[in-house]
Design a protein around this motif. Structure first.
Motif, mmCIF file in Angstrom:
data_model
loop_
_atom_site.group_PDB
_atom_site.id
_atom_site.type_symbol
_atom_site.label_atom_id
_atom_site.label_comp_id
_atom_site.label_asym_id
_atom_site.label_seq_id
_atom_site.Cartn_x
_atom_site.Cartn_y
_atom_site.Cartn_z
ATOM 1 N N LEU A 72 -8.479 -8.322 -10.721
ATOM 2 C CA LEU A 72 -7.016 -8.272 -10.775
ATOM 3 C C LEU A 72 -6.407 -9.602 -10.356
ATOM 4 C CD1 LEU A 72 -6.563 -4.751 -9.148
ATOM 5 C CD2 LEU A 72 -6.189 -5.301 -11.559
ATOM 6 N N ARG A 73 -6.933 -10.195 -9.301
ATOM 7 C CA ARG A 73 -6.405 -11.478 -8.828
ATOM 8 C C ARG A 73 -6.640 -12.590 -9.836
ATOM 9 N NH1 ARG A 73 -8.431 -10.756 -2.543
ATOM 10 N NH2 ARG A 73 -6.586 -9.580 -1.828
ATOM 11 N N GLU A 74 -7.764 -12.551 -10.518
ATOM 12 C CA GLU A 74 -8.036 -13.579 -11.519
ATOM 13 C C GLU A 74 -7.014 -13.558 -12.648
ATOM 14 O OE1 GLU A 74 -12.026 -13.219 -12.898
ATOM 15 O OE2 GLU A 74 -12.911 -14.050 -11.059
ATOM 16 N N GLN A 75 -6.370 -12.413 -12.857
ATOM 17 C CA GLN A 75 -5.343 -12.312 -13.897
ATOM 18 C C GLN A 75 -3.928 -12.536 -13.358
ATOM 19 O OE1 GLN A 75 -5.995 -12.244 -17.034
ATOM 20 N NE2 GLN A 75 -8.212 -12.085 -16.672
ATOM 21 N N GLY A 76 -3.824 -12.910 -12.093
ATOM 22 C CA GLY A 76 -2.511 -13.218 -11.536
ATOM 23 C C GLY A 76 -1.788 -12.047 -10.906
ATOM 24 N N LEU A 77 -2.461 -10.916 -10.726
ATOM 25 C CA LEU A 77 -1.861 -9.768 -10.051
ATOM 26 C C LEU A 77 -2.128 -9.845 -8.549
ATOM 27 C CD1 LEU A 77 -2.848 -7.022 -12.636
ATOM 28 C CD2 LEU A 77 -0.561 -7.956 -12.247
ATOM 29 N N GLU A 78 -1.387 -9.052 -7.790
ATOM 30 C CA GLU A 78 -1.498 -9.088 -6.330
ATOM 31 C C GLU A 78 -1.829 -7.708 -5.789
ATOM 32 O OE1 GLU A 78 2.066 -10.783 -4.776
ATOM 33 O OE2 GLU A 78 1.793 -12.704 -5.800
ATOM 34 N N PRO A 79 -3.092 -7.292 -5.866
ATOM 35 C CA PRO A 79 -3.485 -5.983 -5.351
ATOM 36 C C PRO A 79 -3.490 -5.959 -3.829
ATOM 37 C CG PRO A 79 -5.421 -7.210 -6.049
ATOM 38 C CD PRO A 79 -4.235 -8.039 -6.438
ATOM 39 N N SER A 80 -3.330 -4.761 -3.304
ATOM 40 C CA SER A 80 -3.388 -4.556 -1.858
ATOM 41 C C SER A 80 -4.501 -3.562 -1.554
ATOM 42 C CB SER A 80 -2.038 -4.018 -1.348
ATOM 43 O OG SER A 80 -2.117 -3.707 0.030
ATOM 44 N N TRP A 81 -5.440 -3.984 -0.698
ATOM 45 C CA TRP A 81 -6.565 -3.119 -0.323
ATOM 46 C C TRP A 81 -7.185 -3.683 0.940
ATOM 47 C CZ3 TRP A 81 -12.226 -3.692 -1.411
ATOM 48 C CH2 TRP A 81 -12.923 -2.513 -1.144
ATOM 49 N N ASN A 82 -7.528 -2.807 1.875
ATOM 50 C CA ASN A 82 -8.041 -3.268 3.164
ATOM 51 C C ASN A 82 -9.567 -3.245 3.259
ATOM 52 O OD1 ASN A 82 -8.633 -0.553 3.363
ATOM 53 N ND2 ASN A 82 -7.448 -0.177 5.232
ATOM 54 N N GLY A 83 -10.253 -2.994 2.143
ATOM 55 C CA GLY A 83 -11.707 -2.972 2.152
ATOM 56 C C GLY A 83 -12.319 -1.612 2.430
ATOM 57 N N ASP A 84 -11.502 -0.617 2.728
ATOM 58 C CA ASP A 84 -11.982 0.737 3.007
ATOM 59 C C ASP A 84 -12.335 1.432 1.693
ATOM 60 O OD1 ASP A 84 -12.383 3.385 3.663
ATOM 61 O OD2 ASP A 84 -10.520 3.609 4.796
ATOM 62 N N PRO A 85 -13.603 1.844 1.482
ATOM 63 C CA PRO A 85 -13.983 2.484 0.224
ATOM 64 C C PRO A 85 -13.281 3.813 -0.016
ATOM 65 C CG PRO A 85 -15.753 2.674 1.808
ATOM 66 C CD PRO A 85 -14.747 1.734 2.413
ATOM 67 N N ARG A 112 -10.095 4.263 0.442
ATOM 68 C CA ARG A 112 -8.695 4.000 0.159
ATOM 69 C C ARG A 112 -8.554 3.373 -1.230
ATOM 70 N NH1 ARG A 112 -4.607 0.045 3.646
ATOM 71 N NH2 ARG A 112 -2.871 0.093 2.147
ATOM 72 N N ALA A 113 -7.536 3.803 -1.976
ATOM 73 C CA ALA A 113 -7.304 3.266 -3.317
ATOM 74 C C ALA A 113 -6.757 1.846 -3.236
ATOM 75 C CB ALA A 113 -6.317 4.159 -4.071
ATOM 76 N N VAL A 114 -7.024 1.076 -4.281
ATOM 77 C CA VAL A 114 -6.390 -0.230 -4.444
ATOM 78 C C VAL A 114 -4.961 0.004 -4.934
ATOM 79 C CG1 VAL A 114 -6.427 -2.399 -5.756
ATOM 80 C CG2 VAL A 114 -8.582 -1.367 -4.957
ATOM 81 N N GLU A 115 -4.008 -0.711 -4.345
ATOM 82 C CA GLU A 115 -2.605 -0.532 -4.719
ATOM 83 C C GLU A 115 -2.102 -1.726 -5.518
ATOM 84 O OE1 GLU A 115 0.060 0.779 -1.643
ATOM 85 O OE2 GLU A 115 -1.603 1.571 -0.447
ATOM 86 N N LEU A 116 -1.259 -1.423 -6.516
ATOM 87 C CA LEU A 116 -0.598 -2.435 -7.329
ATOM 88 C C LEU A 116 0.869 -2.056 -7.481
ATOM 89 C CD1 LEU A 116 -2.851 -3.286 -10.430
ATOM 90 C CD2 LEU A 116 -2.104 -4.864 -8.649
ATOM 91 N N ALA A 117 1.718 -3.054 -7.724
ATOM 92 C CA ALA A 117 3.128 -2.767 -7.986
ATOM 93 C C ALA A 117 3.242 -1.944 -9.269
ATOM 94 C CB ALA A 117 3.913 -4.069 -8.118
ATOM 95 N N PRO A 118 4.160 -0.956 -9.312
ATOM 96 C CA PRO A 118 4.289 -0.096 -10.494
ATOM 97 C C PRO A 118 4.585 -0.845 -11.783
ATOM 98 C CG PRO A 118 5.431 0.888 -8.625
ATOM 99 C CD PRO A 118 5.013 -0.494 -8.196
ATOM 100 N N GLY A 119 5.087 -2.085 -11.700
ATOM 101 C CA GLY A 119 5.379 -2.854 -12.906
ATOM 102 C C GLY A 119 4.170 -3.097 -13.772
ATOM 103 N N ALA A 120 2.983 -2.981 -13.203
ATOM 104 C CA ALA A 120 1.765 -3.181 -13.989
ATOM 105 C C ALA A 120 1.533 -2.052 -14.982
ATOM 106 C CB ALA A 120 0.557 -3.309 -13.058
ATOM 107 N N TRP A 121 2.327 -1.005 -14.918
ATOM 108 C CA TRP A 121 2.201 0.113 -15.857
ATOM 109 C C TRP A 121 3.402 0.216 -16.790
ATOM 110 C CZ3 TRP A 121 -0.126 0.068 -11.175
ATOM 111 C CH2 TRP A 121 -1.488 0.423 -11.127
ATOM 112 N N LYS A 122 4.187 -0.836 -16.899
ATOM 113 C CA LYS A 122 5.336 -0.834 -17.813
ATOM 114 C C LYS A 122 4.883 -1.277 -19.204
ATOM 115 C CE LYS A 122 8.979 -1.457 -14.368
ATOM 116 N NZ LYS A 122 10.086 -2.318 -13.883
#
Length: 244
Positions: A92-105, A107-117
């Motif tokens: 995701l980062r290689e494509q310029g997105l900014e995911p949020s995740w703390n490394g906990d397996p 927990r889901a990776v979070e992305l801004a909802p705009g990625a689904w527009k």
């Protein structure tokens, strides 16, 4: 050419993961528990060498990516699951997105909802300048993603690229682009996943084709969109297959 939208960036990241052996699906399932079950069916049918999976669950609202590994054990090994999570975040980062995740397996990776527009092709309007005519059939196992969309329309600048990357790399998924001068390019996913890119030769009644990575296929379609050129032969030595 327009800059990629976040939705296109997400699709690009998912296709890179598919190629790397992680089945990646947008608009797929209803929650975390669907991954091992539904994705397992897709792995068994089309991607037996896949190591892991990632998917969202748009029906719960966009923003969460669930991931994991395929295993015969009762539970996924946390360190292996976390490794898939890191792989997803990096793609995701290689494509310029900014995911949020703390490394906990867990927990889901979070992305801004705009990625689904996402966008869909518009109906042809012969009174306006038109882009590429597009028709497609997404053969993914469920009814999500492009399988929800009408399979034809007009795709202007940027939209054809988003559609190209959203097409699920399930065997026999295809997409055809036709320029105003009637030149065309067709893309067909095969097992691997491998992308077959082909152009018809009506005079000799054959298809000329090559297998290309998605970024090369994008360049082929870009030339078609810009001025109706068929440039597939610039990227590979073409094979020939008779019609029918």
């Amino acid at each position: 050419m327009t800059e990629p939208t976040d939705a296109e960036r997400l699709s690009r990241a998912f296709r890179a993961l598919d190629t790397a052996g992680v089945i990646a699906r947008e608009d797929y399932g209803w929650g975390r528990g669907d991954g091992p079950v539904i994705m397992g069916g897709e792995r068994e049918k089309s991607f037996p060498r896949a190591r892991g999976f990632v998917h969202d669950a748009v029906d719960r609202g966009p923003g969460l990516l669930f991931f994991g590994v395929f295993t015969d054990r009762p539970r996924q090994a946390p360190e292996e699951q976390a490794a898939i999570g890191h792989e997803v975040v990096e793609a995701l980062r290689e494509q310029g997105l900014e995911p949020s995740w703390n490394g906990d397996p867990g927990r889901a990776v979070e992305l801004a909802p705009g990625a689904w527009k996402w966008h869909t092709p518009r109906e042809p309007d012969h009174g306006r300048a038109r882009g590429l005519l597009v028709n497609f059939d997404d053969r993914r196992l469920d009814n999500g993603g492009l399988a929800r969309a009408a399979g034809e329309g007009v795709a202007g600048d940027g939209l054809w690229r988003e559609l190209l990357y959203r097409l699920t790399p399930t065997p026999n998924s295809y997409m055809t682009f036709i320029a105003p001068n009637d030149a065309s390019v067709q893309l067909v996913w095969e097992e691997g996943p491998l992308l077959r890119v082909e152009v018809p030769d009506p005079r000799e009644r054959v298809f000329r084709f090559a297998h290309l990575p998605l970024n090369r296929a994008e360049q082929v379609v870009a030339a078609l969109a810009e001025d109706g050129r068929q440039v597939l032969g610039d990227f590979a030595d073409l094979e020939v297959e008779p019609w029918g």
